[in-house]
Design a protein around this motif. Structure first.
Motif, PDB file in Angstrom:
ATOM      1  N   ALA A   1       0.848  -1.201   0.000  1.00  0.00           N
ATOM      2  CA  ALA A   1       0.000   0.000   0.000  1.00  0.00           C
ATOM      3  C   ALA A   1       0.876   1.241   0.000  1.00  0.00           C
ATOM      4  O   ALA A   1       1.303   1.716   1.046  1.00  0.00           O
ATOM      5  CB  ALA A   1      -0.922  -0.007   1.204  1.00  0.00           C
ATOM      6  N   ARG A   2       1.199   1.730  -1.188  1.00  0.00           N
ATOM      7  CA  ARG A   2       1.991   2.942  -1.290  1.00  0.00           C
ATOM      8  C   ARG A   2       1.566   3.723  -2.522  1.00  0.00           C
ATOM      9  O   ARG A   2       0.947   3.185  -3.434  1.00  0.00           O
ATOM     10  CB  ARG A   2       3.479   2.604  -1.351  1.00  0.00           C
ATOM     11  CG  ARG A   2       3.811   1.533  -2.392  1.00  0.00           C
ATOM     12  CD  ARG A   2       5.263   1.164  -2.379  1.00  0.00           C
ATOM     13  NE  ARG A   2       6.070   2.311  -2.722  1.00  0.00           N
ATOM     14  CZ  ARG A   2       7.337   2.466  -2.344  1.00  0.00           C
ATOM     15  NH1 ARG A   2       7.889   1.552  -1.592  1.00  0.00           N
ATOM     16  NH2 ARG A   2       8.014   3.520  -2.714  1.00  0.00           N
ATOM     17  N   PHE A   3       1.926   5.015  -2.548  1.00  0.00           N
ATOM     18  CA  PHE A   3       1.509   5.856  -3.663  1.00  0.00           C
ATOM     19  C   PHE A   3       2.382   5.607  -4.883  1.00  0.00           C
ATOM     20  O   PHE A   3       1.899   5.509  -6.008  1.00  0.00           O
ATOM     21  CB  PHE A   3       1.559   7.335  -3.260  1.00  0.00           C
ATOM     22  CG  PHE A   3       0.955   8.248  -4.290  1.00  0.00           C
ATOM     23  CD1 PHE A   3      -0.416   8.237  -4.543  1.00  0.00           C
ATOM     24  CD2 PHE A   3       1.746   9.121  -5.005  1.00  0.00           C
ATOM     25  CE1 PHE A   3      -0.980   9.066  -5.499  1.00  0.00           C
ATOM     26  CE2 PHE A   3       1.190   9.967  -5.959  1.00  0.00           C
ATOM     27  CZ  PHE A   3      -0.175   9.942  -6.203  1.00  0.00           C
ATOM     28  N   ASP A   4       3.705   5.493  -4.648  1.00  0.00           N
ATOM     29  CA  ASP A   4       4.632   5.283  -5.762  1.00  0.00           C
ATOM     30  C   ASP A   4       4.703   3.807  -6.121  1.00  0.00           C
ATOM     31  O   ASP A   4       5.638   3.116  -5.738  1.00  0.00           O
ATOM     32  CB  ASP A   4       6.028   5.804  -5.388  1.00  0.00           C
ATOM     33  CG  ASP A   4       6.026   7.313  -5.257  1.00  0.00           C
ATOM     34  OD1 ASP A   4       5.412   7.970  -6.109  1.00  0.00           O
ATOM     35  OD2 ASP A   4       6.628   7.823  -4.294  1.00  0.00           O
ATOM     36  N   LEU A   5       3.720   3.347  -6.862  1.00  0.00           N
ATOM     37  CA  LEU A   5       3.714   1.955  -7.290  1.00  0.00           C
ATOM     38  C   LEU A   5       4.429   1.855  -8.628  1.00  0.00           C
ATOM     39  O   LEU A   5       4.341   2.761  -9.451  1.00  0.00           O
ATOM     40  CB  LEU A   5       2.273   1.479  -7.472  1.00  0.00           C
ATOM     41  CG  LEU A   5       1.460   1.126  -6.231  1.00  0.00           C
ATOM     42  CD1 LEU A   5       0.062   0.726  -6.653  1.00  0.00           C
ATOM     43  CD2 LEU A   5       2.117   0.012  -5.437  1.00  0.00           C
TER      44      LEU A   5
ATOM     45  N   LEU B   1       1.996  15.423  -8.553  1.00  0.00           N
ATOM     46  CA  LEU B   1       2.131  13.980  -8.309  1.00  0.00           C
ATOM     47  C   LEU B   1       3.422  13.671  -7.551  1.00  0.00           C
ATOM     48  O   LEU B   1       3.424  12.873  -6.610  1.00  0.00           O
ATOM     49  CB  LEU B   1       2.116  13.209  -9.630  1.00  0.00           C
ATOM     50  CG  LEU B   1       0.753  13.020 -10.289  1.00  0.00           C
ATOM     51  CD1 LEU B   1       0.908  12.420 -11.680  1.00  0.00           C
ATOM     52  CD2 LEU B   1      -0.158  12.150  -9.435  1.00  0.00           C
ATOM     53  N   ALA B   2       4.515  14.340  -7.951  1.00  0.00           N
ATOM     54  CA  ALA B   2       5.798  14.108  -7.285  1.00  0.00           C
ATOM     55  C   ALA B   2       5.720  14.549  -5.831  1.00  0.00           C
ATOM     56  O   ALA B   2       6.190  13.851  -4.924  1.00  0.00           O
ATOM     57  CB  ALA B   2       6.902  14.863  -8.021  1.00  0.00           C
ATOM     58  N   SER B   3       5.101  15.691  -5.608  1.00  0.00           N
ATOM     59  CA  SER B   3       4.979  16.198  -4.243  1.00  0.00           C
ATOM     60  C   SER B   3       4.107  15.280  -3.383  1.00  0.00           C
ATOM     61  O   SER B   3       4.410  15.027  -2.222  1.00  0.00           O
ATOM     62  CB  SER B   3       4.416  17.618  -4.292  1.00  0.00           C
ATOM     63  OG  SER B   3       3.968  17.994  -3.025  1.00  0.00           O
ATOM     64  N   MET B   4       3.011  14.773  -3.990  1.00  0.00           N
ATOM     65  CA  MET B   4       2.151  13.847  -3.241  1.00  0.00           C
ATOM     66  C   MET B   4       2.921  12.571  -2.907  1.00  0.00           C
ATOM     67  O   MET B   4       2.786  12.024  -1.811  1.00  0.00           O
ATOM     68  CB  MET B   4       0.897  13.509  -4.054  1.00  0.00           C
ATOM     69  CG  MET B   4      -0.139  14.621  -4.038  1.00  0.00           C
ATOM     70  SD  MET B   4      -1.498  14.302  -5.185  1.00  0.00           S
ATOM     71  CE  MET B   4      -2.372  12.994  -4.325  1.00  0.00           C
TER      72      MET B   4
END
Lengths: 134, 176
Positions: B12-16, B130-133
């Motif tokens: 469970a992570r944003f950077d998949l 997106l990078a900041s998120m």
């Protein structure tokens, strides 16, 4: 999702689309948005010296219900006093347009826009009075 | 609500990693393919079919950065949606109103180059957001309600997406 006839009517023939001069001391501008759907709505009123809304304009980028809600709001605002305009509730807009539950937030946005335009107008008037009192 | 990360068996992570995600989806879809259950009892066939639908839904959610962020927030107990999120900043609203009006003007002038230029600028912004998120999700404890700090950027991302959807519809209209 099916739109009601009234929503389609306002969507196809939106009333009072446009801009009023936001620097005019008689004009109040409300700019609001719904972050969950990326809608943005601007609603402006022009108030006469006797406190009657003589013109109202809107510009909305959003779904049909958001456009219809703001279009209807400008129609209702014209000719009302500020105090009367404050009585407009989102439930009245939702009822008039037969908005389904998932689109109620569009009418909430329109009510927010009215309140925010009135607040902007009032703060301009207060600033003017403060200036005159000096 | 079903946890899409769990369904696809990914962290469970944003950077998949998009390739890894696609591979998991393909492997699971193959394993659950109806042909494999052709001779199986009816109950088992039904179960594999509903699992296959779940896997497809989860893949769609995780492929989309907006829905992926929403899934991460929900997991952490941060409410998302209409009434739960902070109001957009006046600056963002003002800017989006101006950009959308410029887009509308470009459409009226049938100025395809101007539409492209507006869309390019917003795409650049989208990458930055997106990078900041990604950075915010990476430093926060994934189960903390502190993740709510990412909500303003998620809202901004939706505004940018709306703009880009509108821009590509206009690009299609003007180039046909």
């Amino acid at each position: 999702m099916a739109y009601s006839e009234k929503v389609i009517e306002h969507y196809e023939n939106p009333r009072n689309v446009g801009t009023l001069d936001k620097n005019d001391e008689h004009v109040g501008t409300g700019l609001v948005g719904a972050p969950a759907c990326g809608d943005v709505m601007r609603l402006q009123i022009k108030v006469s010296d006797s406190g009657v809304i003589e013109d109202a304009k809107f510009k909305t980028f959003g779904c049909g219900s958001a456009i219809a809600s703001s279009s209807l709001a400008t129609e209702w605002l014209k000719g009302k006093t500020i105090d009367e305009a404050e009585q407009i509730k989102n439930s009245m807009i939702a009822e008039e347009l037969h908005l389904p539950p998932v689109k109620i937030h569009c009418s909430v946005l329109a009510e927010d826009a009215i309140k925010s335009a009135i607040a902007d107008f009032r703060s301009k008037q207060a600033a003017k009075k403060a200036l005159a009192g000096q | 609500m079903i946890d899409p990360f769990q369904t696809l068996g990914v962290e469970a992570r944003f950077d998949l990693d998009p390739d890894d995600l696609a591979r998991r989806h393909r492997d699971l879809s193959r394993a659950l393919h109806p042909d494999r259950y052709a001779g199986a009892p009816a109950a088992e066939r039904r179960l594999s079919l509903s699992r296959a639908i779940e896997v497809n839904d989860a893949f769609r959610v995780l492929k989309d950065p907006i829905r992926r962020a929403e899934a991460l927030l929900r997991r952490a107990g941060v409410p998302v949606g209409e009434t739960a999120e902070p109001k957009p900043s006046p600056d963002l609203l003002m800017e989006m109103m101006e950009r959308r009006e410029e887009l509308g003007d470009a459409r009226r002038r049938k100025d395809l180059a101007a539409v492209h230029a507006l869309a390019d600028a917003i795409r650049l912004r989208e990458r930055e957001v997106l990078a900041s998120m990604g950075r915010q999700f990476a430093v926060s404890d994934p189960d903390s309600t502190k993740l709510a700090a990412v909500l303003p950027e998620l809202g901004e991302l939706r505004y940018l997406r709306r703009f880009l959807d509108e821009a590509s519809a206009i690009e299609e209209e003007l180039s046909s």
